[in-house]
Design a protein around this motif. Structure first.
Motif, PDB file in Angstrom:
ATOM      1  N   ALA A  72       0.820  -1.210   0.000  1.00  8.66           N
ATOM      2  CA  ALA A  72       0.000   0.000   0.000  1.00  8.66           C
ATOM      3  C   ALA A  72       0.853   1.260   0.000  1.00  8.66           C
ATOM      4  O   ALA A  72       0.490   2.269  -0.604  1.00  8.66           O
ATOM      5  N   THR A  73       2.006   1.219   0.680  1.00 13.95           N
ATOM      6  CA  THR A  73       2.875   2.392   0.727  1.00 13.95           C
ATOM      7  C   THR A  73       3.398   2.741  -0.657  1.00 13.95           C
ATOM      8  O   THR A  73       3.534   3.916  -1.003  1.00 13.95           O
ATOM      9  N   MET A  74       3.700   1.736  -1.450  1.00 14.61           N
ATOM     10  CA  MET A  74       4.174   1.977  -2.814  1.00 14.61           C
ATOM     11  C   MET A  74       3.080   2.605  -3.664  1.00 14.61           C
ATOM     12  O   MET A  74       3.325   3.542  -4.428  1.00 14.61           O
ATOM     13  N   PRO A 123       5.469   3.909   7.824  1.00 11.48           N
ATOM     14  CA  PRO A 123       6.225   4.995   7.193  1.00 11.48           C
ATOM     15  C   PRO A 123       7.552   4.495   6.628  1.00 11.48           C
ATOM     16  O   PRO A 123       8.323   3.838   7.325  1.00 11.48           O
ATOM     17  N   GLU A 124       7.816   4.796   5.377  1.00  7.96           N
ATOM     18  CA  GLU A 124       9.059   4.392   4.735  1.00  7.96           C
ATOM     19  C   GLU A 124       9.578   5.557   3.904  1.00  7.96           C
ATOM     20  O   GLU A 124       8.828   6.166   3.138  1.00  7.96           O
ATOM     21  N   TRP A 125      10.865   5.853   4.037  1.00  2.00           N
ATOM     22  CA  TRP A 125      11.436   7.037   3.397  1.00  2.00           C
ATOM     23  C   TRP A 125      11.384   7.016   1.868  1.00  2.00           C
ATOM     24  O   TRP A 125      11.311   8.083   1.250  1.00  2.00           O
ATOM     25  N   PRO A 126      11.415   5.849   1.178  1.00  2.60           N
ATOM     26  CA  PRO A 126      11.371   5.912  -0.292  1.00  2.60           C
ATOM     27  C   PRO A 126      10.082   6.511  -0.839  1.00  2.60           C
ATOM     28  O   PRO A 126      10.057   6.966  -1.984  1.00  2.60           O
ATOM     29  N   ALA A 127       9.008   6.519  -0.050  1.00  2.70           N
ATOM     30  CA  ALA A 127       7.720   7.007  -0.546  1.00  2.70           C
ATOM     31  C   ALA A 127       7.818   8.456  -1.011  1.00  2.70           C
ATOM     32  O   ALA A 127       7.331   8.809  -2.087  1.00  2.70           O
ATOM     33  N   ALA A 128       8.443   9.296  -0.204  1.00  4.73           N
ATOM     34  CA  ALA A 128       8.566  10.712  -0.566  1.00  4.73           C
ATOM     35  C   ALA A 128       9.430  10.883  -1.810  1.00  4.73           C
ATOM     36  O   ALA A 128       9.124  11.702  -2.686  1.00  4.73           O
ATOM     37  N   LEU A 129      10.501  10.102  -1.907  1.00  2.00           N
ATOM     38  CA  LEU A 129      11.386  10.214  -3.070  1.00  2.00           C
ATOM     39  C   LEU A 129      10.677   9.800  -4.351  1.00  2.00           C
ATOM     40  O   LEU A 129      10.851  10.432  -5.400  1.00  2.00           O
ATOM     41  N   ILE A 130       9.870   8.747  -4.275  1.00  2.00           N
ATOM     42  CA  ILE A 130       9.127   8.283  -5.449  1.00  2.00           C
ATOM     43  C   ILE A 130       8.161   9.364  -5.917  1.00  2.00           C
ATOM     44  O   ILE A 130       8.063   9.667  -7.114  1.00  2.00           O
ATOM     45  N   ALA A 131       7.431   9.953  -4.978  1.00  2.00           N
ATOM     46  CA  ALA A 131       6.462  10.992  -5.330  1.00  2.00           C
ATOM     47  C   ALA A 131       7.147  12.199  -5.967  1.00  2.00           C
ATOM     48  O   ALA A 131       6.690  12.723  -6.991  1.00  2.00           O
ATOM     49  N   LEU A 183      10.643   6.154 -16.205  1.00  2.00           N
ATOM     50  CA  LEU A 183       9.899   4.941 -15.863  1.00  2.00           C
ATOM     51  C   LEU A 183      10.842   3.770 -15.595  1.00  2.00           C
ATOM     52  O   LEU A 183      10.566   2.933 -14.730  1.00  2.00           O
ATOM     53  N   VAL A 184      11.947   3.715 -16.326  1.00  2.00           N
ATOM     54  CA  VAL A 184      12.939   2.664 -16.078  1.00  2.00           C
ATOM     55  C   VAL A 184      13.529   2.824 -14.681  1.00  2.00           C
ATOM     56  O   VAL A 184      13.654   1.858 -13.915  1.00  2.00           O
ATOM     57  N   VAL A 185      13.887   4.067 -14.337  1.00  2.00           N
ATOM     58  CA  VAL A 185      14.435   4.340 -13.005  1.00  2.00           C
ATOM     59  C   VAL A 185      13.394   4.047 -11.931  1.00  2.00           C
ATOM     60  O   VAL A 185      13.701   3.456 -10.880  1.00  2.00           O
ATOM     61  N   LEU A 186      12.145   4.444 -12.188  1.00  2.00           N
ATOM     62  CA  LEU A 186      11.076   4.234 -11.216  1.00  2.00           C
ATOM     63  C   LEU A 186      10.832   2.747 -10.973  1.00  2.00           C
ATOM     64  O   LEU A 186      10.689   2.310  -9.822  1.00  2.00           O
ATOM     65  N   ALA A 187      10.773   1.970 -12.045  1.00  2.00           N
ATOM     66  CA  ALA A 187      10.559   0.529 -11.903  1.00  2.00           C
ATOM     67  C   ALA A 187      11.696  -0.116 -11.117  1.00  2.00           C
ATOM     68  O   ALA A 187      11.468  -0.982 -10.262  1.00  2.00           O
ATOM     69  N   THR A 188      12.914   0.331 -11.379  1.00  2.00           N
ATOM     70  CA  THR A 188      14.072  -0.199 -10.652  1.00  2.00           C
ATOM     71  C   THR A 188      14.003   0.167  -9.176  1.00  2.00           C
ATOM     72  O   THR A 188      14.274  -0.662  -8.298  1.00  2.00           O
ATOM     73  N   ALA A 189      13.619   1.414  -8.892  1.00  2.00           N
ATOM     74  CA  ALA A 189      13.520   1.873  -7.506  1.00  2.00           C
ATOM     75  C   ALA A 189      12.453   1.099  -6.742  1.00  2.00           C
ATOM     76  O   ALA A 189      12.658   0.708  -5.584  1.00  2.00           O
ATOM     77  N   LEU A 190      11.313   0.859  -7.377  1.00  2.00           N
ATOM     78  CA  LEU A 190      10.246   0.105  -6.721  1.00  2.00           C
ATOM     79  C   LEU A 190      10.673  -1.341  -6.460  1.00  2.00           C
ATOM     80  O   LEU A 190      10.345  -1.921  -5.423  1.00  2.00           O
ATOM     81  N   TRP A 191      11.415  -1.908  -7.395  1.00  2.00           N
ATOM     82  CA  TRP A 191      11.904  -3.281  -7.215  1.00  2.00           C
ATOM     83  C   TRP A 191      12.890  -3.355  -6.050  1.00  2.00           C
ATOM     84  O   TRP A 191      12.812  -4.260  -5.209  1.00  2.00           O
ATOM     85  N   LEU A 192      13.809  -2.395  -5.985  1.00  2.00           N
ATOM     86  CA  LEU A 192      14.773  -2.367  -4.887  1.00  2.00           C
ATOM     87  C   LEU A 192      14.071  -2.146  -3.552  1.00  2.00           C
ATOM     88  O   LEU A 192      14.437  -2.744  -2.530  1.00  2.00           O
ATOM     89  N   TRP A 193      13.061  -1.290  -3.561  1.00  2.00           N
ATOM     90  CA  TRP A 193      12.273  -1.030  -2.352  1.00  2.00           C
ATOM     91  C   TRP A 193      11.607  -2.318  -1.877  1.00  2.00           C
ATOM     92  O   TRP A 193      11.611  -2.634  -0.688  1.00  2.00           O
ATOM     93  N   GLU A 194      11.046  -3.071  -2.812  1.00  2.00           N
ATOM     94  CA  GLU A 194      10.394  -4.338  -2.470  1.00  2.00           C
ATOM     95  C   GLU A 194      11.407  -5.324  -1.890  1.00  2.00           C
ATOM     96  O   GLU A 194      11.118  -6.024  -0.908  1.00  2.00           O
ATOM     97  N   MET A 195      12.597  -5.393  -2.479  1.00  2.00           N
ATOM     98  CA  MET A 195      13.625  -6.302  -1.975  1.00  2.00           C
ATOM     99  C   MET A 195      14.056  -5.914  -0.559  1.00  2.00           C
ATOM    100  O   MET A 195      14.258  -6.773   0.305  1.00  2.00           O
TER     101      MET A 195
END
Length: 200
Positions: A72-74, A123-131, A183-195
């Motif tokens: 949900a955070t993502m 709360p997770e810090w990557p959320a603000a960076l993604i937005a 979008l490539v960077v975003l997809a990579t960031a979301l994948w790393l966040w999930e890991m």
């Protein structure tokens, strides 16, 4: 009442997110295509005008894709960025026609807030960076369409027409390139966040 609350918590903003994304796609496509419909030049359906269309559609397509994210955070992070872009896009037209984007933008922000209140959210810090990344991408891609003025004139029969600026192929390709790279960077960031989240 308890059942309704449980459904709301479990949905993680999916219903609002889906509504905002779909409405945004319709409104964004309509606004983005206006430039082609109102363009009397021989190359109305050009790379530049298609990139202009993509600039309005891309945020809501991304918001729709966020429904596939399990965390949900993502989803909240993506919807927050896309919703902010929707609100920003609502003020780009002096005629006021773009104000229709307030509705889908607001729905996505509401979806983000609801997702942040879901039970599986912390709360997770990557959320603000993604937005912030999504907002920066949308703004940069839109500005790339108007890097410099390119006046154009043409003749239709015995009548001459002209415009103070057209979106050139180079500007259109630059804007599309910004979205693609982002979008490539975003997809990579979301994948790393999930890991990272799975290792906790």
């Amino acid at each position: 009442m308890a059942n309704l609350t449980q459904i709301s918590d479990n949905s993680g903003g999916r219903s609002l997110g889906r509504s905002g994304a779909l409405i945004g796609l319709v409104f964004g496509a309509g606004l983005g295509s206006l430039r082609m419909f109102l363009d009397d030049s021989p190359d109305a359906v050009s790379t530049g005008n298609l990139a202009f269309l993509a600039a309005f559609v891309a945020p809501f397509a991304l918001a729709l894709g966020a429904l596939r994210l399990n965390r949900a955070t993502m989803r909240a992070a993506v919807w927050l960025g896309c919703g902010a872009l929707g609100l920003a896009g609502s003020i780009v037209a002096f005629s006021g026609v773009s104000l229709v984007l307030i509705l889908p933008g607001g729905l996505l922000l509401a979806a983000a807030i609801q997702a942040l209140g879901a039970r599986d959210t912390s709360p997770e810090w990557p959320a603000a960076l993604i937005a912030v990344w999504i907002v920066a991408t949308g703004v940069l891609a839109f500005l790339a369409l108007f890097q410099h003025e390119d006046p154009r004139s043409w003749t239709n029969g015995n009548v001459s027409y002209g415009t103070s600026d057209v979106i050139t192929r180079a500007e259109g390709m630059t804007s599309l390139g910004v979205w693609l790279a982002s979008l490539v960077v975003l997809a990579t960031a979301l994948w790393l966040w999930e890991m990272m989240a799975r290792r906790r």
